[in-house]
Scaffold this active site. Structure first.
Site, mmCIF file in Angstrom:
data_model
loop_
_atom_site.group_PDB
_atom_site.id
_atom_site.type_symbol
_atom_site.label_atom_id
_atom_site.label_comp_id
_atom_site.label_asym_id
_atom_site.label_seq_id
_atom_site.Cartn_x
_atom_site.Cartn_y
_atom_site.Cartn_z
ATOM 1 N N GLU A 44 0.838 -1.092 -0.001
ATOM 2 C CA GLU A 44 -0.043 -0.143 -0.173
ATOM 3 C C GLU A 44 0.703 1.409 -0.030
ATOM 4 O OE1 GLU A 44 -3.562 1.747 2.775
ATOM 5 O OE2 GLU A 44 -2.552 -0.058 3.386
ATOM 6 N N LYS A 113 -9.438 2.563 -2.555
ATOM 7 C CA LYS A 113 -9.950 2.082 -1.255
ATOM 8 C C LYS A 113 -10.963 2.525 -0.719
ATOM 9 C CE LYS A 113 -7.498 1.044 3.349
ATOM 10 N NZ LYS A 113 -6.223 1.478 3.908
ATOM 11 N N CYS A 147 -5.576 -3.406 1.988
ATOM 12 C CA CYS A 147 -5.650 -3.309 3.445
ATOM 13 C C CYS A 147 -6.770 -3.572 4.375
ATOM 14 C CB CYS A 147 -4.847 -2.109 3.829
ATOM 15 S SG CYS A 147 -4.136 -2.402 5.446
#
Length: 265
Positions: A44, A113, A147
């Site tokens: 990330e 995200k 994540c």
């Protein structure tokens, strides 16, 4: 169908130093390609570093910006696809994004995200709104999450229902949440019948202590390769035949009863 050899780059590079991070990526891509990998997955925010604070607006760039062009050059030079994390600027908004570049330098997918973790991310980033982003590579349908996204089973199940066979999850997993890398990720792979490549940062970065433990988990819940706590490049196989056999043997997806689940949404 041949396996898709996948390399996981566990590294934090140098936060705030894009050129240095591109150098690290280039070197890792050379090693991955020499080992026969067709895909290299980075953590990330790898392009810029994660704990960059007030530098987020300065280092954010468009999905076709100079960082993307540099990664495309690396992909072409070494003949493999590259997935990297970066802060994406779109107008006045900034997203925590991950982009998949093909071995020909073309963009295959860009994901923003959707579930932002903690005060840092919520201060600087806008959450994405597209839950399932996919691409095809080497005969495998690839999906993208970042994540914290993978910690929501709904996200992974949505990918399973859309046919994702390999889920790429660049991450910045920190102490004391290492159980996610150790336990949650293999369970996600098993319960949704897919491969999951979970690729973490490592070491101290500002207030964060990243735990490493990157892994490639298979649809049987077995971890194929696992990194330790330091800088490391690990390589594993994503086998479409194993995926097909596992889905035939495990009835989770077939035995679902969606009519009972409406209240969950």
């Amino acid at each position: 169908m041949p396996s898709l050899r996948t390399a996981l780059l566990q590294s934090s590079g140098r936060p705030g130093a894009v050129d240095e991070n591109l150098r690290v990526l280039d070197e890792a891509a050379g090693r991955a390609a020499a080992a026969g990998a067709q895909l290299l997955v980075c953590p990330e925010m790898f392009l810029t570093g994660y704990a960059i604070g007030d530098d987020v607006p300065r280092l954010a760039e468009a999905s076709d910006g100079p960082g993307a062009q540099a990664v495309a050059d690396i992909a072409v030079r070494h003949g493999l696809a590259v997935l990297y994390g970066y802060p994406e600027r779109s107008g006045e908004r900034i997203f925590n994004a991950a982009q998949l570049i093909g071995p020909d330098g073309a963009t295959l997918a860009n994901y923003r995200k959707t579930h932002l973790f903690g005060c840092f991310e919520q201060e600087w980033f806008t959450p994405g709104e597209q839950p399932v982003v996919q691409a095809e590579l080497g005969g495998v349908r690839i999906g993208l999450l970042i994540c914290y996204d993978v910690e929501f089973p709904e996200n992974v199940r949505a990918h399973a229902l859309a046919g994702t066979g390999l889920l790429l999850v660049p991450t910045a997993q920190m102490h004391p949440f290492q159980f996610v890398a150790e336990s949650v990720v293999p369970v996600r792979a098993f319960e949704s019948q897919m491969y999951v490549a979970y690729v973490n940062r490592t070491g101290q970065e500002g207030e964060f202590d990243f735990v490493g433990l990157s892994c490639l988990a298979g649809p049987d819940g077995v971890v194929r390769v696992r990194a330790g706590r330091g800088e490391e490049l690990v390589i594993g196989e994503v086998d479409p035949e194993v995926l097909t056999a596992s889905r035939a043997a495990n009835p989770y997806l077939k035995d679902r009863r969606p009519g009972l689940y409406g209240s969950l949404a």
